[in-house]
Design a protein around this motif. Structure first.
Motif, PDB file in Angstrom:
ATOM      1  N   THR A  11       0.793  -0.979   0.036  1.00  0.00           N
ATOM      2  CA  THR A  11      -0.110   0.129  -0.097  1.00  0.00           C
ATOM      3  C   THR A  11       0.697   1.385  -0.034  1.00  0.00           C
ATOM      4  O   THR A  11       0.420   2.358   0.130  1.00  0.00           O
ATOM      5  CB  THR A  11      -0.843   0.040   1.346  1.00  0.00           C
ATOM      6  N   ARG A  12       2.030   1.143  -0.028  1.00  0.00           N
ATOM      7  CA  ARG A  12       2.927   2.288   0.240  1.00  0.00           C
ATOM      8  C   ARG A  12       2.567   3.191  -1.144  1.00  0.00           C
ATOM      9  O   ARG A  12       3.003   4.618  -1.046  1.00  0.00           O
ATOM     10  CB  ARG A  12       4.407   1.835   0.099  1.00  0.00           C
ATOM     11  N   ARG A  13       2.524   2.702  -2.130  1.00  0.00           N
ATOM     12  CA  ARG A  13       2.269   3.740  -3.544  1.00  0.00           C
ATOM     13  C   ARG A  13       1.241   4.754  -3.344  1.00  0.00           C
ATOM     14  O   ARG A  13       0.868   5.261  -3.985  1.00  0.00           O
ATOM     15  CB  ARG A  13       2.097   2.825  -4.603  1.00  0.00           C
ATOM     16  N   TRP A  14      -0.030   4.328  -2.214  1.00  0.00           N
ATOM     17  CA  TRP A  14      -1.032   5.288  -1.881  1.00  0.00           C
ATOM     18  C   TRP A  14      -0.451   6.812  -1.728  1.00  0.00           C
ATOM     19  O   TRP A  14      -1.197   7.702  -2.109  1.00  0.00           O
ATOM     20  CB  TRP A  14      -1.832   4.880  -0.977  1.00  0.00           C
ATOM     21  N   PHE A  15       0.709   6.698  -0.995  1.00  0.00           N
ATOM     22  CA  PHE A  15       1.175   8.304  -0.833  1.00  0.00           C
ATOM     23  C   PHE A  15       2.570   8.321  -1.215  1.00  0.00           C
ATOM     24  O   PHE A  15       3.280   9.307  -0.890  1.00  0.00           O
ATOM     25  CB  PHE A  15       1.347   8.154   0.933  1.00  0.00           C
ATOM     26  N   GLY A  16       2.878   7.613  -2.354  1.00  0.00           N
ATOM     27  CA  GLY A  16       4.421   7.716  -2.800  1.00  0.00           C
ATOM     28  C   GLY A  16       4.926   6.445  -2.532  1.00  0.00           C
ATOM     29  O   GLY A  16       4.663   5.685  -2.017  1.00  0.00           O
ATOM     30  N   GLY A  17       6.352   6.929  -2.444  1.00  0.00           N
ATOM     31  CA  GLY A  17       7.577   5.772  -2.212  1.00  0.00           C
ATOM     32  C   GLY A  17       8.239   5.982  -1.005  1.00  0.00           C
ATOM     33  O   GLY A  17       9.230   5.208  -0.896  1.00  0.00           O
ATOM     34  N   SER A  18       8.151   7.136  -0.410  1.00  0.00           N
ATOM     35  CA  SER A  18       8.956   7.403   0.904  1.00  0.00           C
ATOM     36  C   SER A  18       8.592   6.735   1.875  1.00  0.00           C
ATOM     37  O   SER A  18       7.774   6.086   1.948  1.00  0.00           O
ATOM     38  CB  SER A  18       8.882   9.085   0.997  1.00  0.00           C
ATOM     39  N   ARG A  19       9.683   6.879   2.985  1.00  0.00           N
ATOM     40  CA  ARG A  19       9.131   6.195   4.228  1.00  0.00           C
ATOM     41  C   ARG A  19       8.152   6.833   4.837  1.00  0.00           C
ATOM     42  O   ARG A  19       7.434   5.982   5.436  1.00  0.00           O
ATOM     43  CB  ARG A  19      10.597   6.385   5.269  1.00  0.00           C
ATOM     44  N   THR A  20       7.845   8.113   4.783  1.00  0.00           N
ATOM     45  CA  THR A  20       6.821   8.770   5.465  1.00  0.00           C
ATOM     46  C   THR A  20       5.544   8.170   4.894  1.00  0.00           C
ATOM     47  O   THR A  20       4.597   7.598   5.513  1.00  0.00           O
ATOM     48  CB  THR A  20       6.751  10.171   4.956  1.00  0.00           C
ATOM     49  N   ALA A  21       5.559   7.988   3.354  1.00  0.00           N
ATOM     50  CA  ALA A  21       4.368   7.484   2.562  1.00  0.00           C
ATOM     51  C   ALA A  21       4.172   5.981   3.231  1.00  0.00           C
ATOM     52  O   ALA A  21       3.076   5.412   3.247  1.00  0.00           O
ATOM     53  CB  ALA A  21       4.767   7.400   1.214  1.00  0.00           C
ATOM     54  N   GLU A  22       5.190   5.236   3.579  1.00  0.00           N
ATOM     55  CA  GLU A  22       5.081   3.810   3.902  1.00  0.00           C
ATOM     56  C   GLU A  22       4.252   3.760   5.297  1.00  0.00           C
ATOM     57  O   GLU A  22       3.580   2.919   5.509  1.00  0.00           O
ATOM     58  CB  GLU A  22       6.512   3.217   3.826  1.00  0.00           C
ATOM     59  N   VAL A  23       4.800   4.773   6.087  1.00  0.00           N
ATOM     60  CA  VAL A  23       4.154   4.704   7.487  1.00  0.00           C
ATOM     61  C   VAL A  23       2.635   5.224   7.248  1.00  0.00           C
ATOM     62  O   VAL A  23       1.938   4.540   7.808  1.00  0.00           O
ATOM     63  CB  VAL A  23       5.010   5.948   8.351  1.00  0.00           C
ATOM     64  N   LEU A  24       2.362   6.038   6.328  1.00  0.00           N
ATOM     65  CA  LEU A  24       1.100   6.613   6.496  1.00  0.00           C
ATOM     66  C   LEU A  24       0.144   5.474   5.642  1.00  0.00           C
ATOM     67  O   LEU A  24      -1.035   5.144   6.166  1.00  0.00           O
ATOM     68  CB  LEU A  24       0.950   7.978   5.631  1.00  0.00           C
ATOM     69  N   ALA A  25       0.708   4.831   4.733  1.00  0.00           N
ATOM     70  CA  ALA A  25      -0.045   3.827   4.079  1.00  0.00           C
ATOM     71  C   ALA A  25      -0.128   2.709   5.058  1.00  0.00           C
ATOM     72  O   ALA A  25      -1.397   2.095   5.234  1.00  0.00           O
ATOM     73  CB  ALA A  25       0.827   3.240   2.835  1.00  0.00           C
TER      74      ALA A  25
END
Length: 418
Positions: free
Chosen positions: A72-86
């Motif tokens: 689901t990381r791609r929901w918010f992009g590919g960064s570490r922050t995106a991975e946490v939010l996803a």
């Protein structure tokens, strides 16, 4: 002479009060109706708890959770922050989706017993509100958590414990201002005898309240309730409109007197302080467990700073919460029993206290004498029969004290010189 008096600050043990048997306060039909409701909704309520815990443990203790976060990381992009939010969003969405059928089951059962006035559309809208509120609270929380783990994958729990304690205090203060209005509308109680009586009751008890509000609970339920919420300048008495329409004014006063007991004994600030300490301790335990390599390996994460460890942290937090639940319930029952005693000390009205407990139990279709194991594991309040029995025990204690005082010698005995 010195005569014994009841200790108004004594904390009664609600679990030590025996049920009245036979109980004259509830008819067999009322007892059977409450028991039937409990049996009908228990599989849904307990099933929801167990299913939610099982899902959290499966995602946290197997690589499935890590795979979900990565996918689901791609929901918010590919960064570490995106991975946490996803990861945080995915866990919340899955958990809420799993609870929907169980919540619907409870609602359907309660509707059959006349406790629901809200339609399915309103219920669905409440579910959406709950989801939005949960996301607004959880996503900043996980971002802050992983900022700490990025700072130190092994010692993140030290500053995080302090942050958890501060957050607990902040949420306790902000809850009546930001969260309660999401689900209910509040309006000032119209001027009249009841409002005057409630304010006078609070003044006599030495409790300062800002206002007396009425919550539009009848949009959802026929259940009766009242409470005192807020700290300091935000403190207010809140009564359900259902309580005002169904109960006698004196019964409303007894409910409020109970709630004032919580304020008088500082249950909210003390509970907030204990909750803050508990949150800090839970974070420390969480940090120590999350540093255990076998758990990280089972979860498919490298360390606590790895966003793929989020399901593991959620699972450990859920497990800590589940294990501490019965202890929290036991503490809550003692606090509620003390508030009952305070209401009796404040009003001296056992008869109306009993009438109030009976009305609450009958209208709310409560199981007035639930199975002991369920009471110990899940009940936050003593059962109605225990509360009434405790009130009568308090009255008997007061009468014994008065009798002892009346029968004692009027003067101290003289001492004969030797």
């Amino acid at each position: 002479m010195n005569t014994p008096v009841p200790d108004p600050d004594a904390v009664p043990d609600p679990d030590a009060v025996p049920d009245a048997a036979p109980n004259p306060d509830f008819t067999p039909a009322e007892r059977a109706r409450g028991r039937a409701l409990r049996r009908a909704q228990l599989p849904w309520a307990l099933g929801g708890r167990l299913a939610g815990l099982a899902l959290t443990l499966v995602l946290g203790l197997t690589p499935a959770g890590a795979a979900l976060v990565t996918a689901t990381r791609r929901w918010f992009g590919g960064s570490r922050t995106a991975e946490v939010l996803a990861g945080g969003s995915a866990l919340v969405l899955l958990g809420q989706a799993l609870q929907l059928p169980f919540g619907a089951g409870v609602r359907a059962v309660r509707a059959r017993y006349g406790l629901v006035t809200q339609g399915w559309a309103g219920w669905a809208m409440d579910a959406v509100r709950s989801l939005a509120l949960t996301l607004l609270l959880v996503l900043p929380l996980v971002l802050g958590l992983f900022a700490f783990t990025a700072w130190s994958p092994r010692h993140w729990w030290f500053p995080a414990a302090g942050a958890a304690a501060l957050l607990t205090v902040a949420l306790s203060f902000l809850h009546p201002l930001l969260i309660e209005p999401v689900f209910n509308r509040f309006s000032p109680m119209p001027a009249g005898e009841l409002r005057t009586a409630l304010l006078a009751l609070a003044e006599r008890d030495g409790v300062r309240v800002r206002d007396v509000l009425v919550a539009d609970a009848s949009r959802r339920t026929t259940a009766l309730n009242a409470y005192v919420s807020g700290l300091g300048a935000t403190r207010r008495i809140v009564a359900y409109d259902t309580l005002l329409s169904a109960a006698e004014p004196r019964e409303v006063e007894l409910v409020v007197a109970h709630e004032l007991g919580h304020v008088k004994h500082r249950d909210v600030p003390v509970g907030t302080a204990l909750g803050a300490v508990g949150a800090a301790v839970a974070v420390v335990v969480l940090g120590l467990l999350a540093d255990w390599h076998p758990l990280l390996s089972a979860a498919g994460a490298d360390d606590a700073a790895d966003p793929r460890a989020l399901p593991l942290l959620a699972a450990l937090a859920a497990l800590i919460g589940a294990l501490s639940g019965p202890v929290q319930c036991a503490v809550s029952r003692r606090i509620e029993a003390r508030a009952d005693r305070h209401a009796l000390e404040l009003t001296g009205d056992v008869e109306q206290f009993t009438a109030m407990q009976r009305r609450l139990a009958v209208v709310n279709v409560s199981d007035v004498d639930p199975p002991r194991v369920l009471e110990l594991l899940f009940a936050t309040h003593p059962s109605a029969t225990r509360r009434i029995a405790a009130a009568r025990a308090w009255q008997a204690e007061r009468e014994r004290t008065a009798s002892t005082s009346a029968d004692g010698p009027a003067t101290e005995p003289r001492t004969t010189p030797g």
